[in-house]
Motif scaffolding. Structure first.
Motif, PDB file in Angstrom:
ATOM      1  N   SER A   1       0.819  -1.218   0.000  1.00 42.00           N
ATOM      2  CA  SER A   1       0.000   0.000   0.000  1.00 42.00           C
ATOM      3  C   SER A   1       0.850   1.263   0.000  1.00 42.00           C
ATOM      4  O   SER A   1       0.372   2.321  -0.399  1.00 42.00           O
ATOM      5  N   TYR A   2       2.083   1.176   0.436  1.00 39.37           N
ATOM      6  CA  TYR A   2       2.998   2.315   0.384  1.00 39.37           C
ATOM      7  C   TYR A   2       4.418   1.769   0.275  1.00 39.37           C
ATOM      8  O   TYR A   2       4.704   0.638   0.688  1.00 39.37           O
ATOM      9  N   THR A   3       5.295   2.554  -0.306  1.00 37.61           N
ATOM     10  CA  THR A   3       6.675   2.134  -0.555  1.00 37.61           C
ATOM     11  C   THR A   3       7.637   3.004   0.239  1.00 37.61           C
ATOM     12  O   THR A   3       7.341   4.156   0.578  1.00 37.61           O
ATOM     13  N   ARG A   4       8.781   2.436   0.491  1.00 38.79           N
ATOM     14  CA  ARG A   4       9.812   3.145   1.244  1.00 38.79           C
ATOM     15  C   ARG A   4      10.578   4.083   0.310  1.00 38.79           C
ATOM     16  O   ARG A   4      10.967   3.677  -0.795  1.00 38.79           O
ATOM     17  N   PRO A   5      10.780   5.318   0.692  1.00 39.98           N
ATOM     18  CA  PRO A   5      11.516   6.251  -0.185  1.00 39.98           C
ATOM     19  C   PRO A   5      12.977   5.834  -0.302  1.00 39.98           C
ATOM     20  O   PRO A   5      13.571   5.264   0.623  1.00 39.98           O
ATOM     21  N   GLU A   6      13.546   6.129  -1.458  1.00 40.99           N
ATOM     22  CA  GLU A   6      14.934   5.774  -1.700  1.00 40.99           C
ATOM     23  C   GLU A   6      15.863   6.686  -0.907  1.00 40.99           C
ATOM     24  O   GLU A   6      15.609   7.881  -0.757  1.00 40.99           O
ATOM     25  N   ARG A   7      16.944   6.092  -0.415  1.00 39.62           N
ATOM     26  CA  ARG A   7      17.921   6.851   0.354  1.00 39.62           C
ATOM     27  C   ARG A   7      18.898   7.539  -0.595  1.00 39.62           C
ATOM     28  O   ARG A   7      19.413   6.927  -1.532  1.00 39.62           O
ATOM     29  N   THR A   8      19.173   8.813  -0.357  1.00 39.63           N
ATOM     30  CA  THR A   8      20.063   9.603  -1.219  1.00 39.63           C
ATOM     31  C   THR A   8      21.493   9.465  -0.729  1.00 39.63           C
ATOM     32  O   THR A   8      22.011  10.290   0.020  1.00 39.63           O
ATOM     33  N   ASN A   9      22.129   8.394  -1.147  1.00 42.40           N
ATOM     34  CA  ASN A   9      23.536   8.149  -0.808  1.00 42.40           C
ATOM     35  C   ASN A   9      24.312   7.894  -2.092  1.00 42.40           C
ATOM     36  O   ASN A   9      23.830   7.223  -3.011  1.00 42.40           O
ATOM     37  N   HIS A  10      25.501   8.436  -2.164  1.00 46.18           N
ATOM     38  CA  HIS A  10      26.360   8.237  -3.325  1.00 46.18           C
ATOM     39  C   HIS A  10      27.733   7.764  -2.850  1.00 46.18           C
ATOM     40  O   HIS A  10      28.715   8.496  -2.887  1.00 46.18           O
ATOM     41  N   PRO A  11      27.820   6.555  -2.361  1.00 44.85           N
ATOM     42  CA  PRO A  11      29.112   6.092  -1.847  1.00 44.85           C
ATOM     43  C   PRO A  11      30.149   5.863  -2.933  1.00 44.85           C
ATOM     44  O   PRO A  11      31.335   5.811  -2.664  1.00 44.85           O
ATOM     45  N   SER A  12      29.704   5.750  -4.187  1.00 47.55           N
ATOM     46  CA  SER A  12      30.673   5.469  -5.245  1.00 47.55           C
ATOM     47  C   SER A  12      31.570   6.658  -5.533  1.00 47.55           C
ATOM     48  O   SER A  12      32.670   6.501  -6.064  1.00 47.55           O
ATOM     49  N   ASN A  13      31.133   7.903  -5.214  1.00 50.26           N
ATOM     50  CA  ASN A  13      31.936   9.086  -5.484  1.00 50.26           C
ATOM     51  C   ASN A  13      33.008   9.322  -4.429  1.00 50.26           C
ATOM     52  O   ASN A  13      33.843  10.211  -4.594  1.00 50.26           O
TER      53      ASN A  13
END
Length: 671
Positions: free
Chosen positions: A591-603
């Motif tokens: 019924s609802y989804t978890r928001p994506e985490r804004t992480n950029h570990p590759s940089n």
């Protein structure tokens, strides 16, 4: 109650009847009195003023006296009745005769005049007063009516009816749940007494904190105060008399759920503890922390957390959601509903370990009633054991008779062996008649032989767990040998291991072993005679049990049995299993989804990751997306911040001197 009060309750007023000649004459005329003239004095039967009927309120004693005088006048006028009494020589009492005459007079009046609402009440009131005056015991018909009404109220509820033979015939639905059997203290009191269970605690304590009364658990004073958590239940639809519900998470509960998932991914139970301090009734956090406590062998804390989760879920019930009707459904495919299933299952396991099989059986029926067709936790693999330990043999045999046609319960090893065991225990009860006991013995022997033919791989492992050495004929026979156990499908091996690990203690009784030995030798005789049932069972084992459904794997994970867990396939053991949601369905309804985490570990560079591991608060400004024109400037600033962080770290490092020993030589004597 006076007549005036009765008229007020019925909304009538006296004096509104149609007036006729002599209509105001309420009593008989006295002899020698002029017709149409009302009697005067304290014993008059009529009134001269119409308005006196409104203000005059008769007492009960006056009514009784008037009725007694009317009875005496009727007795004097009834000549033939007196002659008959004299001839028979059995005169009746004045009270009885007065009641009969009054009843005849009432019948005559009702035949001559139109029926009114007041007269049946007058007749009942006269009978009661006359019998009371005569000194007899009042036999009021209202009491009989009340008893009959109570019986009618109890009949639809499907109460137990005990026959003369002692067999209890239950007319209730199969999965009917009783509220009183959901309380473990009720069963413990029956075993050990109320004093041993409650101890010195008093049921009524002053200055006690108010807690909401629930059926599934008993709230504890040590629990945090309950407040609305954002968890609710709504009714989706009603189809064919079955109501479909679902739990729903409001916005604030969703935010807590997202933080809980972050805490689980951190692999640190302390983060879940901190989350529970802020949200003490978050269901998934309670279940996950309960699993951690169980692994640390803190069973008391694990059980307390599960009960708190059940309390939180019950406080969010819909007003029409019923635990006992068996017509309320919850879809396991919805993640919001899985917490209720898992809380009930874990609580049931704790109850069985505490020695409360009757209460655990009631919770098992409740879980099965929520989705009897799909059975997401596969409690059918456990309900037979709880029925046998609770000595509810009639329930187990009834379930087998009603569900065998459409569920094929005999194809499960636990039902194939537990049902004949239930019939055997029924045949040992002295309350049954000889005919019923012989029928139960025949039924038990027939079903056990069929179970041994269908599942021959159960016998030798079962005898080994019971520490019983089989005779040479059985041990050397190929039908029960080692080849039979190796050649069976993996799914069947798992079901057999699950059954033997749970119920082997029920087969240790010497009487049960003697009965089993007789059936084993009879099966060997049928195998030597090439019985067609032997070949049919072998073909069924090859076709079926190729792969177990997902709900059986989920049940094995929750059962915590080493024998069954070791037989899980690789596709199940290779994926992570969470305690708050083991093996979620593949067709989940979200019924609802978890928001994506804004992480950029590759940089990040290797040096940046190193300092991030040392200093969790360290951040590099160049992590976010930036334009190519300012990339060099941001990099220089990042390097400067990194060097400043290194200087701060080195400046804060302090070397502690080792403690000085004031007495270096020591004062201890060494041998």
């Amino acid at each position: 109650m006076s007549r005036r009060a009765l008229r007020r309750l019925r909304g009538e007023q006296r004096g509104q009847e149609p007036l006729e000649p002599g209509g105001l004459r309420l009593g008989p005329e006295a002899p020698g009195e002029a017709p149409g003239r009302a009697r005067r004095g304290p014993e008059r039967g009529g009134v001269s003023n119409l308005f006196e009927l409104i203000t005059n309120e008769e007492s009960e004693e006056a009514v009784a006296c008037n009725e007694e005088r009317a009875c005496s006048r009727l007795t004097e006028q009834d000549g033939p009745g007196n002659d008959e009494e004299a001839e028979t020589g059995a005169p009746e009492s004045n009270g009885q005769r007065c009641g009969e005459d009054a009843q005849q007079q009432d019948q005559t009046v009702t035949n001559l005049q139109p029926a009114s609402a007041n007269k049946p009440r007058k007749k009942k009131k006269k009978r009661k007063n006359k019998r009371t005056v005569a000194g007899e015991a009042p036999e009021d018909d209202d009491l009989e009516d009340i008893d009959s009404l109570l019986e009618k109220m109890e009949e639809p509820n499907g109460l137990l009816c005990e026959t003369k033979s002692g067999v209890v015939a239950d007319s209730r639905p199969l999965l009917y749940v009783e509220h009183r059997n959901l309380n473990a203290e009720t069963e413990l009191k029956r075993y050990f007494g109320a004093r041993a269970v409650l101890g010195d605690q008093r049921p009524r304590q002053r200055q006690r904190q108010y807690v909401r009364s629930t059926w599934l658990t008993i709230p504890k004073i040590s629990w945090p105060r309950y407040s609305k958590t954002g968890l609710a239940m709504k009714l989706l639809e009603t189809r064919r008399g079955v109501q479909h519900f679902t739990f729903e998470h409001h916005r604030e509960y969703q935010q807590v759920q997202f933080r809980f998932l972050d805490a689980v991914e951190s692999l640190d139970p302390n983060n879940i503890v901190l989350l529970l301090q802020m949200n003490p009734y978050h269901v998934d956090s309670l279940l996950q922390l309960s699993e951690v406590c169980r692994m640390q062998e803190d069973q008391e804390m694990a059980r307390d957390l599960v009960e708190r989760a059940l309390y939180s879920l019950e406080c969010a019930f819909h007003p029409v959601f019923s635990l006992t009707s068996g017509t309320c459904r919850l879809d396991y495919r919805r993640p919001e509903n899985r917490g209720f299933y898992l809380s009930l299952f874990k609580h049931m396991i704790f109850l069985e370990k505490r020695g409360c099989p009757r209460t655990a059986l009631e919770f098992c029926k409740l879980i099965l009633s929520l989705d009897p067709e799909t059975d997401p936790l596969c409690v059918l693999l456990l309900i037979d054991l709880l029925s046998l330990r609770a000595r509810e043999y009639a329930f187990l045999t009834r379930m087998f008779q009603e569900w065998e046609g459409h569920r094929n319960l005999s194809q499960l090893p636990n039902f194939a062996f537990s049902v004949p065991l239930a019939y055997f225990f029924l045949s040992q009860q002295e309350e049954l008649s000889e005919v019923e006991r012989s029928q139960a013995q025949e039924r038990a022997a027939h079903l056990l032989q069929g179970a041994l033919i269908m599942f021959p791989s159960v016998l030798l492992p079962l005898l080994d767990r019971c520490s019983v050495q089989p005779d040479s004929t059985v041990a050397s026979h190929a039908f029960f040998g080692l080849h039979t156990q190796i050649s069976q499908p993996p799914a069947l091996t798992q079901l057999v291991a699950l059954y033997i690990g749970r119920t082997h203690s029920l087969w240790k009784d010497p009487g049960v072993m003697a009965w089993l030995e007789t059936s084993v030798h009879e099966v060997l005789r049928r195998v030597e005679a090439s019985d067609p049932a032997v070949e049919e069972s072998a073909q069924k084992r090859k076709v079926r049990y190729q792969s177990a459904p997902r709900n059986i794997y989920r049940h094995v994970i929750l059962s915590e049995l080493k024998e069954a867990t070791a037989a899980l396939p690789l596709e199940v053991t290779s994926q992570p299993v969470m305690g708050f949601d083991p093996l979620p369905p593949l067709d989940s309804i979200t019924s609802y989804t978890r928001p994506e985490r804004t992480n950029h570990p590759s940089n990040e560079s290797t040096l940046s990751l190193f300092f991030r591991s040392l200093l969790p608060n360290f951040t590099l400004q160049g992590e976010a997306r930036r334009d190519e024109a300012g990339a060099g400037q941001d990099l220089n600033q990042g390097v400067n911040r990194l060097m400043a962080a290194m200087r701060d770290m080195l400046a804060n490092i302090q070397f502690q001197e080792p403690p000085r020993d004031e007495n270096p030589e020591g004062d201890a004597d060494w041998d």
